[in-house]
Design a protein around this motif. Structure first.
Motif, PDB file in Angstrom:
ATOM      1  N   ASP A   1       0.813  -1.215   0.000  1.00  0.00           N
ATOM      2  CA  ASP A   1       0.000   0.000   0.000  1.00  0.00           C
ATOM      3  C   ASP A   1       0.846   1.264   0.000  1.00  0.00           C
ATOM      4  O   ASP A   1       0.346   2.353   0.308  1.00  0.00           O
ATOM      5  CB  ASP A   1      -0.940   0.017   1.223  1.00  0.00           C
ATOM      6  N   SER A   2       2.149   1.129  -0.330  1.00  0.00           N
ATOM      7  CA  SER A   2       3.043   2.289  -0.260  1.00  0.00           C
ATOM      8  C   SER A   2       3.815   2.503  -1.552  1.00  0.00           C
ATOM      9  O   SER A   2       4.090   1.557  -2.302  1.00  0.00           O
ATOM     10  CB  SER A   2       4.055   2.109   0.884  1.00  0.00           C
ATOM     11  N   ILE A   3       4.130   3.761  -1.801  1.00  0.00           N
ATOM     12  CA  ILE A   3       5.076   4.126  -2.855  1.00  0.00           C
ATOM     13  C   ILE A   3       6.399   4.452  -2.158  1.00  0.00           C
ATOM     14  O   ILE A   3       6.426   5.296  -1.256  1.00  0.00           O
ATOM     15  CB  ILE A   3       4.586   5.338  -3.665  1.00  0.00           C
ATOM     16  N   ILE A   4       7.444   3.772  -2.573  1.00  0.00           N
ATOM     17  CA  ILE A   4       8.744   3.963  -1.924  1.00  0.00           C
ATOM     18  C   ILE A   4       9.703   4.609  -2.912  1.00  0.00           C
ATOM     19  O   ILE A   4       9.928   4.110  -4.013  1.00  0.00           O
ATOM     20  CB  ILE A   4       9.323   2.624  -1.429  1.00  0.00           C
ATOM     21  N   PHE A   5      10.290   5.734  -2.484  1.00  0.00           N
ATOM     22  CA  PHE A   5      11.286   6.460  -3.283  1.00  0.00           C
ATOM     23  C   PHE A   5      12.673   6.135  -2.711  1.00  0.00           C
ATOM     24  O   PHE A   5      12.948   6.384  -1.534  1.00  0.00           O
ATOM     25  CB  PHE A   5      11.047   7.971  -3.205  1.00  0.00           C
ATOM     26  N   ASN A   6      13.543   5.587  -3.554  1.00  0.00           N
ATOM     27  CA  ASN A   6      14.923   5.289  -3.162  1.00  0.00           C
ATOM     28  C   ASN A   6      15.811   6.394  -3.728  1.00  0.00           C
ATOM     29  O   ASN A   6      15.996   6.488  -4.945  1.00  0.00           O
ATOM     30  CB  ASN A   6      15.349   3.918  -3.697  1.00  0.00           C
ATOM     31  N   ILE A   7      16.347   7.217  -2.856  1.00  0.00           N
ATOM     32  CA  ILE A   7      17.164   8.359  -3.282  1.00  0.00           C
ATOM     33  C   ILE A   7      18.607   8.140  -2.822  1.00  0.00           C
ATOM     34  O   ILE A   7      18.867   7.952  -1.630  1.00  0.00           O
ATOM     35  CB  ILE A   7      16.622   9.683  -2.703  1.00  0.00           C
ATOM     36  N   GLN A   8      19.521   8.156  -3.789  1.00  0.00           N
ATOM     37  CA  GLN A   8      20.945   8.066  -3.472  1.00  0.00           C
ATOM     38  C   GLN A   8      21.498   9.468  -3.284  1.00  0.00           C
ATOM     39  O   GLN A   8      21.352  10.321  -4.156  1.00  0.00           O
ATOM     40  CB  GLN A   8      21.717   7.358  -4.583  1.00  0.00           C
ATOM     41  N   SER A   9      22.181   9.682  -2.144  1.00  0.00           N
ATOM     42  CA  SER A   9      22.695  11.015  -1.859  1.00  0.00           C
ATOM     43  C   SER A   9      23.886  11.333  -2.749  1.00  0.00           C
ATOM     44  O   SER A   9      24.582  10.442  -3.239  1.00  0.00           O
ATOM     45  CB  SER A   9      23.082  11.133  -0.384  1.00  0.00           C
ATOM     46  N   SER A  10      24.116  12.637  -2.965  1.00  0.00           N
ATOM     47  CA  SER A  10      25.255  13.083  -3.776  1.00  0.00           C
ATOM     48  C   SER A  10      26.577  12.924  -3.030  1.00  0.00           C
ATOM     49  O   SER A  10      27.635  12.905  -3.663  1.00  0.00           O
ATOM     50  CB  SER A  10      25.073  14.549  -4.184  1.00  0.00           C
ATOM     51  N   ASN A  11      26.532  12.842  -1.701  1.00  0.00           N
ATOM     52  CA  ASN A  11      27.750  12.596  -0.936  1.00  0.00           C
ATOM     53  C   ASN A  11      28.274  11.210  -1.279  1.00  0.00           C
ATOM     54  O   ASN A  11      27.514  10.262  -1.416  1.00  0.00           O
ATOM     55  CB  ASN A  11      27.475  12.695   0.567  1.00  0.00           C
ATOM     56  N   LYS A  12      29.589  11.079  -1.403  1.00  0.00           N
ATOM     57  CA  LYS A  12      30.190   9.823  -1.827  1.00  0.00           C
ATOM     58  C   LYS A  12      31.043   9.204  -0.723  1.00  0.00           C
ATOM     59  O   LYS A  12      31.539   9.895   0.183  1.00  0.00           O
ATOM     60  CB  LYS A  12      31.082  10.047  -3.061  1.00  0.00           C
ATOM     61  N   LYS A  13      31.191   7.902  -0.804  1.00  0.00           N
ATOM     62  CA  LYS A  13      32.113   7.161   0.048  1.00  0.00           C
ATOM     63  C   LYS A  13      32.790   6.106  -0.819  1.00  0.00           C
ATOM     64  O   LYS A  13      32.449   5.925  -1.993  1.00  0.00           O
ATOM     65  CB  LYS A  13      31.386   6.512   1.222  1.00  0.00           C
ATOM     66  N   ILE A  14      33.750   5.417  -0.252  1.00  0.00           N
ATOM     67  CA  ILE A  14      34.483   4.368  -0.958  1.00  0.00           C
ATOM     68  C   ILE A  14      34.087   3.022  -0.362  1.00  0.00           C
ATOM     69  O   ILE A  14      34.042   2.863   0.858  1.00  0.00           O
ATOM     70  CB  ILE A  14      36.005   4.564  -0.828  1.00  0.00           C
ATOM     71  N   ILE A  15      33.789   2.072  -1.238  1.00  0.00           N
ATOM     72  CA  ILE A  15      33.415   0.724  -0.812  1.00  0.00           C
ATOM     73  C   ILE A  15      34.505  -0.248  -1.251  1.00  0.00           C
ATOM     74  O   ILE A  15      35.036  -0.167  -2.354  1.00  0.00           O
ATOM     75  CB  ILE A  15      32.070   0.299  -1.447  1.00  0.00           C
ATOM     76  N   ALA A  16      34.855  -1.191  -0.368  1.00  0.00           N
ATOM     77  CA  ALA A  16      35.769  -2.287  -0.710  1.00  0.00           C
ATOM     78  C   ALA A  16      35.197  -3.574  -0.152  1.00  0.00           C
ATOM     79  O   ALA A  16      34.356  -3.558   0.761  1.00  0.00           O
ATOM     80  CB  ALA A  16      37.167  -2.024  -0.154  1.00  0.00           C
ATOM     81  N   TYR A  17      35.649  -4.694  -0.691  1.00  0.00           N
ATOM     82  CA  TYR A  17      35.162  -6.005  -0.258  1.00  0.00           C
ATOM     83  C   TYR A  17      36.341  -6.835   0.235  1.00  0.00           C
ATOM     84  O   TYR A  17      37.406  -6.865  -0.389  1.00  0.00           O
ATOM     85  CB  TYR A  17      34.434  -6.710  -1.402  1.00  0.00           C
ATOM     86  N   VAL A  18      36.161  -7.502   1.380  1.00  0.00           N
ATOM     87  CA  VAL A  18      37.262  -8.212   2.036  1.00  0.00           C
ATOM     88  C   VAL A  18      36.859  -9.644   2.366  1.00  0.00           C
ATOM     89  O   VAL A  18      35.671  -9.964   2.494  1.00  0.00           O
ATOM     90  CB  VAL A  18      37.697  -7.484   3.327  1.00  0.00           C
TER      91      VAL A  18
END
Length: 469
Positions: free
Chosen positions: A216-233
């Motif tokens: 029963d909902s509309i969901i808005f997914n907003i990605q912020s303009s602020n950035k970070k770095i992602i790594a996988y370990v």
């Protein structure tokens, strides 16, 4: 029969042998072998760092999920992929539904306010613990439990387990406080906009990643303009990484616009990585093995990356260990010997101040891989040579020999280096793991270090002054 003259000569020779043996053995009960030192490490105390190099990628700092009940929506004002600013209009509400939505948002705000109070209480407890204990202390199971169930639940939800370092627990709580405070501010803004203008607005500057109709909902997914770095370990690497560890980030490596910036580890996920934009991009570029269990860590740069698009590849060097005033030697030079208590203790062969072999007890702090430069003396690459005041007599006896027995090592070959503490000397001379008699004298081909012709141009006056003396 021997003549009188022969007898006298025999007696004299016997006396010479006896006197020579006495002079030779008067300080030792055995004849010690003199060792030729052809594999030595002339070390200097320095600060050692263990770096963990990782492939990384730029992504948004946060994803915001904003929901609106379908029956309350009069009009949707944005589309997927659209750029939005703070307070950009997302949805126009029906007038009769506004009060219900405001009431729902106020209930949600009250829940965040309660959570913030609990987080601040936990933070005060941890901060008190930190001031009363050593910096490297860790928390007991009841360290953030004052009898209230919610405190215990918070510790579990935030990943604060028994044995977690207190400083790390504080960092986790501080980030949770900041995030909860931000959510309250966003809700306040939404409540104001909805009450006054019947509008649901964007809480951040960013991009509408997707709009999903769910139940029963509309969901808005907003990605912020602020950035970070992602790594996988890997799980093993995950154990080495801690929050707030210093990280050097390199972007556009090998290109004309290459640049580096600093950052810190801001988050390490507790569950295996799953599909996301960053995950899919790293998999597409074959930077990760998605068939293995890997974990996502976040690195917060100390500069804004607004101009970089999500998906920009990077590399990250995380300082996972650091020890001051320590020595680095070949790991296989460490010698294991049992003590009187049948405990294995680590030692290393080295020279004392008289140039004789000794066995020093050391503590191995950590190991890492690096390249070695091949010289007369082996030095850890990047290790600065310090000027050592020459003693009146050399610690190693020298003779003019051709050093043909030295094994040439490939300078590009990575070597396991053990960082150790223990020796009291500022510039010890370590030897390899080959078993030796203790207190045995040593020698090495002369000269100790080869003459560097490049010094003639810059230091010829000092060289001339030395020879004139």
């Amino acid at each position: 029969m021997l003549s009188k003259k022969a007898k006298i000569i025999a007696v004299i020779m016997g006396l010479i042998v006896v006197v020579n043996a006495y002079l030779l053995l008067k300080d030792n009960d055995v004849i010690l072998k003199k060792y030729y030192i052809n594999d030595a490490h002339f070390a200097v105390a320095k600060d050692h760092e263990k770096m963990l190099p990782l492939d990384a990628i730029v992504t948004s700092s946060n994803e915001h999920f904003i929901a609106a009940p379908v029956q309350a929506v009069n009009e949707v004002l944005v589309t997927e992929g659209q750029t939005v600013n703070v307070l950009s209009e997302l949805v126009v509400f029906k007038q009769q539904q506004t009060e219900k939505e405001v009431a729902r948002l106020q209930t949600e705000r009250a829940a965040y306010t309660t959570e913030l109070a609990e987080l601040e209480k936990v933070f005060l407890q941890l901060d008190s613990m930190s001031s009363e204990t050593q910096p490297n202390s860790s928390m007991a199971s009841d360290s953030i439990n004052d009898g209230e169930t919610l405190n215990v639940n918070l510790s579990v939800e935030l990943g604060i387990e028994q044995g977690t370092p207190t400083a790390e627990g504080i960092a986790i709580i501080q980030r949770a406080i900041a995030e909860t405070t931000r959510q309250i501010e966003l809700l306040d803004s939404q409540i104001t906009q909805l009450s006054e203008y019947n509008l649901l607005t964007s809480p951040v500057e960013g991009v509408v990643k997707e709009i999903v109709l769910e139940g029963d909902s509309i969901i808005f997914n907003i990605q912020s303009s602020n950035k970070k770095i992602i790594a996988y370990v890997t799980p093993k690497q995950w154990q080495e990484i801690e929050l707030e560890q210093f990280t050097e980030i390199t972007l556009f490596e090998g290109q004309d616009n290459e640049f580096t910036l600093d950052g810190v580890v801001s988050e390490k996920q507790q569950i295996p990585a799953r599909n996301s934009i960053a995950f899919e991009e790293m998999k597409r570029h074959e930077k990760i093995n998605s068939s293995e269990t890997i974990y996502e860590i976040s690195i917060l740069p100390n500069e804004d990356l607004f101009d970089l698009p999500v998906g920009t590849l990077a590399s990250a060097n995380i300082t996972v260990n650091q020890v001051f005033d320590s020595f680095g030697i070949h790991e296989d030079w460490l010698v294991q010997k049992a003590t009187d208590e049948d405990e294995e203790t680590q030692y290393v062969y080295m020279l004392d101040e008289n140039g004789k072999t000794t066995l020093a007890s050391v503590e191995e702090l950590f190991t890492y891989q690096t390249k070695l430069n091949q010289r007369e003396a082996l030095l850890i690459e990047g290790e600065e040579e310090e000027e050592v005041v020459q003693e009146t007599s050399p610690r190693i006896q020298t003779v003019k020999l051709t050093d043909e027995n030295v094994v040439k090592e490939d300078k590009d070959e990575l070597t396991n280096v053990a960082v150790i503490s223990g020796p009291n000397e500022l510039s010890p001379i370590f030897l390899n793991e080959k078993e030796r008699n203790l207190n045995a004298p040593t020698f090495r081909p002369y000269p100790l270090q080869l003459f560097d012709r490049s010094q003639i141009d810059s230091q010829w006056q000092l060289i001339l002054e030395y020879w004139l003396k």
